[in-house]
Design a protein around this motif. Structure first.
Motif, PDB file in Angstrom:
ATOM      1  N   ALA A  62       0.832  -1.211   0.000  1.00 40.70           N
ATOM      2  CA  ALA A  62       0.000   0.000   0.000  1.00 40.70           C
ATOM      3  C   ALA A  62       0.865   1.259   0.000  1.00 40.70           C
ATOM      4  CB  ALA A  62      -0.933   0.001   1.207  1.00 40.70           C
ATOM      5  N   TRP A  63       2.071   1.150   0.516  1.00 36.88           N
ATOM      6  CA  TRP A  63       3.025   2.256   0.448  1.00 36.88           C
ATOM      7  C   TRP A  63       3.742   2.270  -0.908  1.00 36.88           C
ATOM      8  CZ3 TRP A  63       8.269   2.058  -0.404  1.00 36.88           C
ATOM      9  CH2 TRP A  63       8.970   3.260  -0.232  1.00 36.88           C
ATOM     10  N   ALA A  64       4.194   1.092  -1.355  1.00 32.32           N
ATOM     11  CA  ALA A  64       5.052   1.011  -2.542  1.00 32.32           C
ATOM     12  C   ALA A  64       4.322   1.395  -3.818  1.00 32.32           C
ATOM     13  CB  ALA A  64       5.622  -0.403  -2.674  1.00 32.32           C
ATOM     14  N   LYS A  82       9.292  -0.733   5.308  1.00 36.10           N
ATOM     15  CA  LYS A  82      10.418  -1.511   4.801  1.00 36.10           C
ATOM     16  C   LYS A  82      10.976  -2.443   5.877  1.00 36.10           C
ATOM     17  CE  LYS A  82      11.922   1.551   1.067  1.00 36.10           C
ATOM     18  NZ  LYS A  82      12.991   2.444   0.534  1.00 36.10           N
ATOM     19  N   ALA A  83      11.115  -1.940   7.090  1.00 38.39           N
ATOM     20  CA  ALA A  83      11.641  -2.767   8.177  1.00 38.39           C
ATOM     21  C   ALA A  83      10.700  -3.924   8.486  1.00 38.39           C
ATOM     22  CB  ALA A  83      11.866  -1.911   9.424  1.00 38.39           C
ATOM     23  N   TYR A  84       9.394  -3.651   8.551  1.00 38.99           N
ATOM     24  CA  TYR A  84       8.428  -4.712   8.850  1.00 38.99           C
ATOM     25  C   TYR A  84       8.371  -5.735   7.714  1.00 38.99           C
ATOM     26  CZ  TYR A  84       6.607  -1.669  12.580  1.00 38.99           C
ATOM     27  OH  TYR A  84       6.461  -0.892  13.700  1.00 38.99           O
ATOM     28  N   PHE A  85       8.496  -5.267   6.474  1.00 39.75           N
ATOM     29  CA  PHE A  85       8.463  -6.181   5.332  1.00 39.75           C
ATOM     30  C   PHE A  85       9.636  -7.153   5.394  1.00 39.75           C
ATOM     31  CE2 PHE A  85       9.473  -6.882   0.709  1.00 39.75           C
ATOM     32  CZ  PHE A  85       8.365  -7.657   0.412  1.00 39.75           C
ATOM     33  N   PHE A 117      12.562  -2.992  -2.747  1.00 42.53           N
ATOM     34  CA  PHE A 117      12.770  -1.594  -2.358  1.00 42.53           C
ATOM     35  C   PHE A 117      13.360  -0.785  -3.514  1.00 42.53           C
ATOM     36  CE2 PHE A 117      13.733  -3.090   2.276  1.00 42.53           C
ATOM     37  CZ  PHE A 117      12.415  -3.483   2.414  1.00 42.53           C
ATOM     38  N   SER A 118      14.280  -1.403  -4.249  1.00 44.48           N
ATOM     39  CA  SER A 118      14.985  -0.701  -5.325  1.00 44.48           C
ATOM     40  C   SER A 118      14.232  -0.729  -6.641  1.00 44.48           C
ATOM     41  CB  SER A 118      16.364  -1.341  -5.525  1.00 44.48           C
ATOM     42  OG  SER A 118      16.228  -2.680  -5.976  1.00 44.48           O
TER      43      SER A 118
END
Length: 721
Positions: A55-57, A402-405, A628-629
């Motif tokens: 939902a963020w990405a 990102k940390a939780y993922f 992430f990238s």
């Protein structure tokens, strides 16, 4: 509902917390009020983390979603795109909230603490100012709430086909225990037949590590078939498949079998050493033995290497004194100053360690425990949220998702890896092994009474035989020659855990008890390999990679256990204890040792878990980075071989299903509760690969179409008015 208001007040008081953090906190609270199921909650933590990350990405110009618009393990989460206009972060927060809310409401609807948990989820939505009554999933007009609802809907459907058997309450489909249950309140272990296999327990009252009373005489093995659950970063090349009783067990990163008793491999002594060490460490729960340790990082932690052979294992663990060969640290690298010594009684340290890492009662299970430690680090005033310690400081929301993922993926894969081994190797727990060997006698000296090669080894001062002058000999010398152990005296020596302490003394080995509550005794699943060791090492590696620093912020992580307030099993500790860790791996190593002091695992369960956890974490983190990238892209996505027309399908009309498979198929249609509402078998080499599915009897809503053959495919069907 007081706890809900208290937690919400705490969240509101810390305005810097992102919505992802707030949803993670209420999820952890829901886990605390649910059954203590580490595998299932590792999956819940992972799936919720995926939804929040996606939902963020989807609104981020660089990052790539993991689930949205992808095909994972045969399941296609279709996505046609969404407009990115206006306040990007506000859209991300709204989509995250609706996705997390819908998933948690679904997953915890039947929890023992559902009333409290669902109230908490509702309250957080209200606090955030979102309309709970909005259930639309049409995101085509750019509505973030609809996107969140759609993401959750798809994850719920995905969870019905991911191998967890969620639709049937996660029940075991094939596994059956090899041994009759042990009754711990009776002496010995007369019913153990398969001496290397797991044994269930028969308890008059069973309270799991979540504090829930379970209404069953014998508790089933939790998740022995978890190796089949769809993983995050585990790969086919990591997998071995073994067959027992006409069932295939999937095992990732196979560490090989633990030592067995009475085999042709010559490992009897290794087996006996490993389990007898659990008994000898039980003697360390004594606050009156005069043993004082410095438990600061000046003396504990900083293990240089881990054993791989039997000889190295025997050197690594101190059988008499306890602990591992960690050499501590000369200075705190953050301050440049030596660590301040903290001298405490070993008996207090061992007991606090055992209870802190036991994750019960009312805890968030081992994978959730490491999320709490991650949040602890996130809140540290010296911590800067730079991905692997480099680049710009990330805002709270980006860091958290990102940390939780990454953490969620590693915890999920650790659960699959550890429980795959548990299911296949089906290894027994210390209470079963120690009592069984005690019943046989001693294996050290054929010239002494009750010699048996399956008996316990004699260790002067720790494992001995009862003689005629012993207070344990009983009337008419009934216990003469039996094995006695110096150990924690057990729950029979405690009337009120708030005021009583069992202490350590000589007891008959047939009555040996782990340092646990009598309503729990030992977890309801096999020992090898240790889930705590696997979860903890994986989490420690993830935190090291995420932060770019092996040390806790400021060079120190701490947990305070106040005098006579912290312990639950009995009174204590006798003085204030502060658990301290310089590195994340030091905390992980402490966790592993705690399970030996707690009587739950022998050393042979521990080290393979640490090794597996490290490998899993590195793979999971590398895999997360590719999203992430944006480098992951569509790599590895599968071609959709299944089509359904029309879709949505009007009520009172049949649906045409078309595919180009050639093998025999099972066709099933499931509702959102996982119930099969239509099923048909199609033989191989059918000329027409088109089938009509009758939809006239179905009510309006979303359904999952499953085609199960040599290839598995899934599709969503919508029945409309």
């Amino acid at each position: 509902m007081i706890f809900g208001f208290c937690l919400l007040s705490s969240l509101m008081a810390k305005a810097q917390h992102s919505v992802a953090r707030q949803w993670n906190e209420v999820l952890l609270e829901g886990i605390r009020h649910d059954l203590a199921r580490p595998t299932i909650h590792a999956r819940n933590l992972f799936h919720s983390s995926v939804l929040m990350y996606d939902a963020w990405a989807v609104y981020d110009p660089v990052a790539e979603p993991y689930f949205l618009g992808m095909r994972l393990h045969g399941f296609a989460c279709l996505f046609t795109g969404i407009s990115v206009e206006g306040d990007r972060q506000a859209a991300q927060e709204e989509a995250i909230s609706y996705a997390a809310y819908r998933l948690l409401k679904h997953r915890f609807a039947n929890s023992p603490g559902a009333e409290e948990s669902l109230f908490l989820y509702d309250s957080l939505m209200d606090h955030l100012g979102y309309d709970r009554s909005f259930i639309g999933t049409d995101y085509s007009m750019g509505n973030p709430a609809a996107l969140g609802n759609y993401l959750a809907e798809q994850m719920i459907l995905y969870g019905l086909q991911d191998g967890s058997n969620e639709a049937h309450g996660y029940r075991n489909r094939h596994y059956r225990p090899a041994n009759a249950p042990l009754i711990p309140v009776l002496p010995g272990n007369p019913v153990l037949r398969e001496v290397n296999r797991w044994q269930p327990l028969a308890l008059e009252t069973f309270v799991d590590q979540g504090g829930n009373l379970i209404a069953a005489d014998t508790i089933d093995f939790l998740s022995p078939e978890w190796g089949e659950v769809a993983a995050f970063a585990l790969q086919e090349e990591d997998l071995s498949i073994y067959r027992r009783n006409n069932y295939d067990y999937w095992v990732y990163h196979d560490p090989g079998a633990p030592p067995h008793l009475d085999t042709l491999k010559g490992l009897d002594d290794y087996y006996k050493w490993s389990f007898s060490l659990v008994s000898t460490w039980s003697s360390h729960m004594d606050t009156t033995d005069g043993v004082i340790w410095d438990i600061s990082p000046a003396s504990i932690g900083n293990v240089q290497s881990y054993p791989r052979t039997e000889a190295e294992m025997r050197q690594f663990y101190d059988l008499r004194e306890g602990g591992d060969p960690g050499q501590g640290y000369t200075v705190n690298p953050a301050t440049g100053q030596p660590y301040q010594p903290q001298y405490v009684r070993r008996g207090d340290y061992a007991r606090v360690l055992a209870e802190f890492w036991a994750d019960g009662p009312d805890s968030e299970t081992p994978p959730g425990h490491w999320f709490t430690l991650l949040n602890y680090v996130n809140d540290h005033p010296l911590f800067e949220k730079r991905l692997h310690g480099e680049g710009p400081v990330l805002n709270e929301l980006e860091w958290d998702v990102k940390a939780y993922f990454a953490m969620g993926g590693a915890m999920h894969d650790a659960a699959i890896g550890a429980w795959a081994c548990k299911g296949w190797y089906d290894y027994l727990r210390p209470i079963s092994a120690l009592r069984y060997m005690a019943d046989r006698g001693q294996s050290s000296d054929p010239n002494k009474p009750r010699f048996n090669r399956r008996g316990l080894p004699l260790i002067p001062g720790l494992i001995e035989q009862v003689d005629s002058n012993d207070v344990l000999v009983g009337p008419s010398n009934i216990h003469w020659g039996k094995i006695k152990v110096k150990a924690w005296m057990g729950p029979d020596s405690i009337t009120d855990p708030a005021d009583d302490m069992a202490g350590v003394g000589w007891i008959l080995a047939e009555n040996w008890w782990p340092y646990q509550r009598p309503t729990f005794v030992t977890p309801p699943f096999a020992g090898y390999l240790s889930g705590h060791s696997t979860f903890s090492r994986a989490a420690a590696e993830i935190m090291t990679l995420l932060t770019g620093d092996p040390y806790f912020p400021g060079g120190m992580g701490e947990f305070h256990a106040p005098k006579n307030q912290f312990l639950v099993f009995e009174e204590g500790p006798s003085e204030d204890i502060v658990l301290q860790w310089a590195k994340y791996t030091d905390a992980s190593d402490q966790c592993s040792l705690s399970r030996i002091w707690g009587g739950i695992h022998p050393p042979v369960d521990d080290i393979p878990g640490r090794i597996m956890g490290e490998v899993i974490a590195k793979d999971a983190y590398s895999f997360a980075l590719s999203y992430f990238s944006g480098e992951q892209g569509q790599a590895g996505t599968e071609r959709n071989l299944l089509q359904a027309y029309p879709n949505p399908v009007p009520s009172q009309q049949d649906c045409l299903v078309q595919n180009n498979f050639s093998e025999a198929l099972s066709i099933q249609l499931l509702n959102l509760n996982g119930e099969v509402v239509y099923q048909e078998m199609v033989p191989a080499n059918t000329n027409a690969r088109q089938f009509l599915i009758p939809m006239r009897h179905l009510s309006r809503g979303l359904y999952l179409l499953r085609i199960d053959g040599a290839t598995k495919q899934w599709a969503q069907l919508v029945v409309k008015q």
